[in-house]
Motif scaffolding. Structure first.
Motif, PDB file in Angstrom:
ATOM      1  N   VAL A   1       0.866  -1.174   0.000  1.00  0.00           N
ATOM      2  CA  VAL A   1       0.000   0.000   0.000  1.00  0.00           C
ATOM      3  C   VAL A   1       0.905   1.226   0.000  1.00  0.00           C
ATOM      4  CG1 VAL A   1      -1.822   1.238   1.211  1.00  0.00           C
ATOM      5  CG2 VAL A   1      -1.733  -1.262   1.322  1.00  0.00           C
ATOM      6  N   PHE A   2       0.798   2.036  -1.066  1.00  0.00           N
ATOM      7  CA  PHE A   2       1.670   3.193  -1.218  1.00  0.00           C
ATOM      8  C   PHE A   2       1.026   4.459  -0.673  1.00  0.00           C
ATOM      9  CE2 PHE A   2       3.364   0.162  -4.226  1.00  0.00           C
ATOM     10  CZ  PHE A   2       4.732   0.286  -3.998  1.00  0.00           C
ATOM     11  N   VAL A   3       1.863   5.462  -0.410  1.00  0.00           N
ATOM     12  CA  VAL A   3       1.437   6.709   0.213  1.00  0.00           C
ATOM     13  C   VAL A   3       0.290   7.361  -0.551  1.00  0.00           C
ATOM     14  CG1 VAL A   3       2.175   9.061   0.770  1.00  0.00           C
ATOM     15  CG2 VAL A   3       3.682   7.153   1.251  1.00  0.00           C
ATOM     16  N   ALA A   4       0.332   7.343  -1.874  1.00  0.00           N
ATOM     17  CA  ALA A   4      -0.709   8.001  -2.671  1.00  0.00           C
ATOM     18  C   ALA A   4      -1.990   7.175  -2.735  1.00  0.00           C
ATOM     19  CB  ALA A   4      -0.201   8.282  -4.085  1.00  0.00           C
ATOM     20  N   GLY A   5      -2.015   6.003  -2.084  1.00  0.00           N
ATOM     21  CA  GLY A   5      -3.232   5.212  -2.031  1.00  0.00           C
ATOM     22  C   GLY A   5      -3.268   4.005  -2.944  1.00  0.00           C
TER      23      GLY A   5
ATOM     24  N   ILE B   1       3.909  19.867  -5.621  1.00  0.00           N
ATOM     25  CA  ILE B   1       3.719  18.943  -4.497  1.00  0.00           C
ATOM     26  C   ILE B   1       2.858  17.796  -5.024  1.00  0.00           C
ATOM     27  CG2 ILE B   1       2.761  18.663  -2.180  1.00  0.00           C
ATOM     28  CD1 ILE B   1       3.245  21.694  -1.799  1.00  0.00           C
ATOM     29  N   LEU B   2       3.519  16.712  -5.431  1.00  0.00           N
ATOM     30  CA  LEU B   2       2.841  15.568  -6.043  1.00  0.00           C
ATOM     31  C   LEU B   2       3.470  14.277  -5.540  1.00  0.00           C
ATOM     32  CD1 LEU B   2       2.785  16.832  -9.737  1.00  0.00           C
ATOM     33  CD2 LEU B   2       0.801  16.581  -8.267  1.00  0.00           C
ATOM     34  N   PRO B   3       2.680  13.207  -5.375  1.00  0.00           N
ATOM     35  CA  PRO B   3       3.258  11.938  -4.944  1.00  0.00           C
ATOM     36  C   PRO B   3       4.010  11.224  -6.064  1.00  0.00           C
ATOM     37  CG  PRO B   3       0.897  11.698  -5.268  1.00  0.00           C
ATOM     38  CD  PRO B   3       1.220  13.148  -5.459  1.00  0.00           C
TER      39      PRO B   3
ATOM     40  N   LEU C   1       6.879  18.825 -14.263  1.00  0.00           N
ATOM     41  CA  LEU C   1       6.255  20.117 -13.988  1.00  0.00           C
ATOM     42  C   LEU C   1       7.157  21.113 -13.262  1.00  0.00           C
ATOM     43  CD1 LEU C   1       2.694  18.910 -12.964  1.00  0.00           C
ATOM     44  CD2 LEU C   1       3.415  19.888 -15.148  1.00  0.00           C
ATOM     45  N   ARG C   2       8.251  20.650 -12.654  1.00  0.00           N
ATOM     46  CA  ARG C   2       9.132  21.599 -11.959  1.00  0.00           C
ATOM     47  C   ARG C   2       9.868  22.445 -12.986  1.00  0.00           C
ATOM     48  NH1 ARG C   2      12.549  17.059  -9.754  1.00  0.00           N
ATOM     49  NH2 ARG C   2      11.851  17.861  -7.745  1.00  0.00           N
ATOM     50  N   GLY C   3      10.201  23.645 -12.589  1.00  0.00           N
ATOM     51  CA  GLY C   3      10.958  24.509 -13.493  1.00  0.00           C
ATOM     52  C   GLY C   3      10.663  25.982 -13.253  1.00  0.00           C
ATOM     53  N   TRP C   4      11.116  26.813 -14.187  1.00  0.00           N
ATOM     54  CA  TRP C   4      10.932  28.255 -14.085  1.00  0.00           C
ATOM     55  C   TRP C   4       9.554  28.647 -14.597  1.00  0.00           C
ATOM     56  CZ3 TRP C   4      14.071  30.756 -11.103  1.00  0.00           C
ATOM     57  CH2 TRP C   4      15.374  30.301 -10.925  1.00  0.00           C
ATOM     58  N   TYR C   5       8.857  29.460 -13.828  1.00  0.00           N
ATOM     59  CA  TYR C   5       7.517  29.938 -14.174  1.00  0.00           C
ATOM     60  C   TYR C   5       7.491  31.462 -14.080  1.00  0.00           C
ATOM     61  CZ  TYR C   5       5.376  25.259 -13.830  1.00  0.00           C
ATOM     62  OH  TYR C   5       5.022  23.946 -14.032  1.00  0.00           O
ATOM     63  N   LYS C   6       6.738  32.094 -14.980  1.00  0.00           N
ATOM     64  CA  LYS C   6       6.533  33.542 -14.918  1.00  0.00           C
ATOM     65  C   LYS C   6       5.384  33.837 -13.958  1.00  0.00           C
ATOM     66  CE  LYS C   6       8.299  34.719 -19.449  1.00  0.00           C
ATOM     67  NZ  LYS C   6       8.021  35.278 -20.765  1.00  0.00           N
ATOM     68  N   ILE C   7       5.470  34.980 -13.295  1.00  0.00           N
ATOM     69  CA  ILE C   7       4.466  35.377 -12.310  1.00  0.00           C
ATOM     70  C   ILE C   7       3.435  36.289 -12.966  1.00  0.00           C
ATOM     71  CG2 ILE C   7       4.094  36.383 -10.024  1.00  0.00           C
ATOM     72  CD1 ILE C   7       6.069  33.958 -10.133  1.00  0.00           C
TER      73      ILE C   7
ATOM     74  N   MET D   1      -2.331  28.124  -9.675  1.00  0.00           N
ATOM     75  CA  MET D   1      -3.028  29.297  -9.131  1.00  0.00           C
ATOM     76  C   MET D   1      -2.476  29.653  -7.748  1.00  0.00           C
ATOM     77  SD  MET D   1      -4.831  29.422 -11.764  1.00  0.00           S
ATOM     78  CE  MET D   1      -5.990  30.743 -11.544  1.00  0.00           C
ATOM     79  N   PHE D   2      -2.464  30.939  -7.438  1.00  0.00           N
ATOM     80  CA  PHE D   2      -1.967  31.391  -6.140  1.00  0.00           C
ATOM     81  C   PHE D   2      -2.729  30.745  -4.980  1.00  0.00           C
ATOM     82  CE2 PHE D   2       0.017  35.798  -7.334  1.00  0.00           C
ATOM     83  CZ  PHE D   2       0.958  35.148  -8.112  1.00  0.00           C
ATOM     84  N   ASP D   3      -4.040  30.500  -5.164  1.00  0.00           N
ATOM     85  CA  ASP D   3      -4.824  29.969  -4.038  1.00  0.00           C
ATOM     86  C   ASP D   3      -4.498  28.507  -3.706  1.00  0.00           C
ATOM     87  OD1 ASP D   3      -6.071  28.831  -6.233  1.00  0.00           O
ATOM     88  OD2 ASP D   3      -8.083  29.493  -5.692  1.00  0.00           O
ATOM     89  N   THR D   4      -3.681  27.848  -4.542  1.00  0.00           N
ATOM     90  CA  THR D   4      -3.262  26.473  -4.224  1.00  0.00           C
ATOM     91  C   THR D   4      -1.819  26.433  -3.710  1.00  0.00           C
ATOM     92  OG1 THR D   4      -2.529  26.029  -6.491  1.00  0.00           O
ATOM     93  CG2 THR D   4      -4.825  25.486  -5.943  1.00  0.00           C
ATOM     94  N   TYR D   5      -1.250  27.629  -3.470  1.00  0.00           N
ATOM     95  CA  TYR D   5       0.139  27.689  -2.998  1.00  0.00           C
ATOM     96  C   TYR D   5       0.257  27.010  -1.632  1.00  0.00           C
ATOM     97  CZ  TYR D   5       4.827  29.498  -2.191  1.00  0.00           C
ATOM     98  OH  TYR D   5       6.175  29.604  -1.984  1.00  0.00           O
ATOM     99  N   GLY D   6       1.263  26.169  -1.508  1.00  0.00           N
ATOM    100  CA  GLY D   6       1.481  25.452  -0.254  1.00  0.00           C
ATOM    101  C   GLY D   6       0.790  24.109  -0.207  1.00  0.00           C
ATOM    102  N   SER D   7      -0.229  23.905  -1.057  1.00  0.00           N
ATOM    103  CA  SER D   7      -0.889  22.599  -1.106  1.00  0.00           C
ATOM    104  C   SER D   7      -0.567  21.865  -2.408  1.00  0.00           C
ATOM    105  CB  SER D   7      -2.407  22.741  -0.952  1.00  0.00           C
ATOM    106  OG  SER D   7      -2.942  23.493  -2.011  1.00  0.00           O
TER     107      SER D   7
END
Length: 201
Positions: A107-111, A156-158, A166-172, A186-192
């Motif tokens: 059973v893996f962390v992502a389910g 933040i992905l399992p 998806l990691r890399g340089w992004y424009k703001i 989106m800014f509202d998903t920052y940290g999650s």
């Protein structure tokens, strides 16, 4: 492996019915964990530890200094997995999981629950340098995102393959970041769902 699900429940003064209600589960599920017929997923074990006020290691019967986890980065022979019942294992595609010898799966962390016969690259420890690099410093604070024109984004992905893509340089922009391929966070998903850094190395 000797689990302490029942012992911790009794110490918390809960019946199986009360625990099932608090966890939003059935009493049968709780009974199966406590009898060793089934093993709860990693997320459930973490919730149980929080509810009981104990550590995950305590619930798994892994007292400090008494762990019998093999210290090896070699690929495990699938036929040896039953002796690792309840132990954590590492698989490059799925990350960390717990061996369930009763159900003959991991059973893996992502389910994901994957049968022994479908797993070929399990290890007790991840090989060295599994994480190729980490960004320098702490993440940029969410309220400071608009102070930059470009930031290094770590999703933040399992799934390690999706993270690498998806990691890399992004424009703001005003309320999101976007890379050259049109991928947005989106800014509202920052940290999650993502974190931003000034530099990657």
């Amino acid at each position: 492996m000797s689990y302490r699900f029942k012992e911790a429940r009794l110490q918390a003064g809960l019946t199986t019915v009360q625990l099932a209600q608090k966890m939003g589960l059935t009493q049968a599920a709780v009974s199966q964990w406590e009898s060793g017929k089934k093993v709860p997923g990693i997320e459930t074990i973490s919730r149980l530890a929080d509810l009981y006020g104990v550590t995950v290691d305590y619930l798994l019967g892994r007292d400090i200094g008494s762990s019998n986890v093999m210290m090896s980065t070699e690929i495990l022979d699938a036929s040896t997995l039953p002796i690792l019942h309840g132990e954590p294992v590492w698989e490059s595609e799925h990350g960390w999981g717990i061996v369930n010898a009763i159900q003959k799966n991991v059973v893996f962390v992502a389910g994901q629950t994957i049968p022994f016969e479908e797993l070929h690259n399990l290890r007790v420890l991840p090989p060295a340098f599994t994480v190729g690099y980490l960004p320098h410093g702490a993440p940029v604070a969410r309220e400071n995102l608009k102070d930059y024109t470009q930031l290094w984004i770590e999703p933040i992905l399992p799934d390690s393959f999706s993270r690498d893509e998806l990691r890399g340089w992004y424009k703001i922009f005003s309320f999101y970041v976007e890379n050259e391929y049109g991928v947005r966070f989106m800014f509202d998903t920052y940290g999650s769902k993502w974190l931003a850094f000034e530099q990657k190395l």
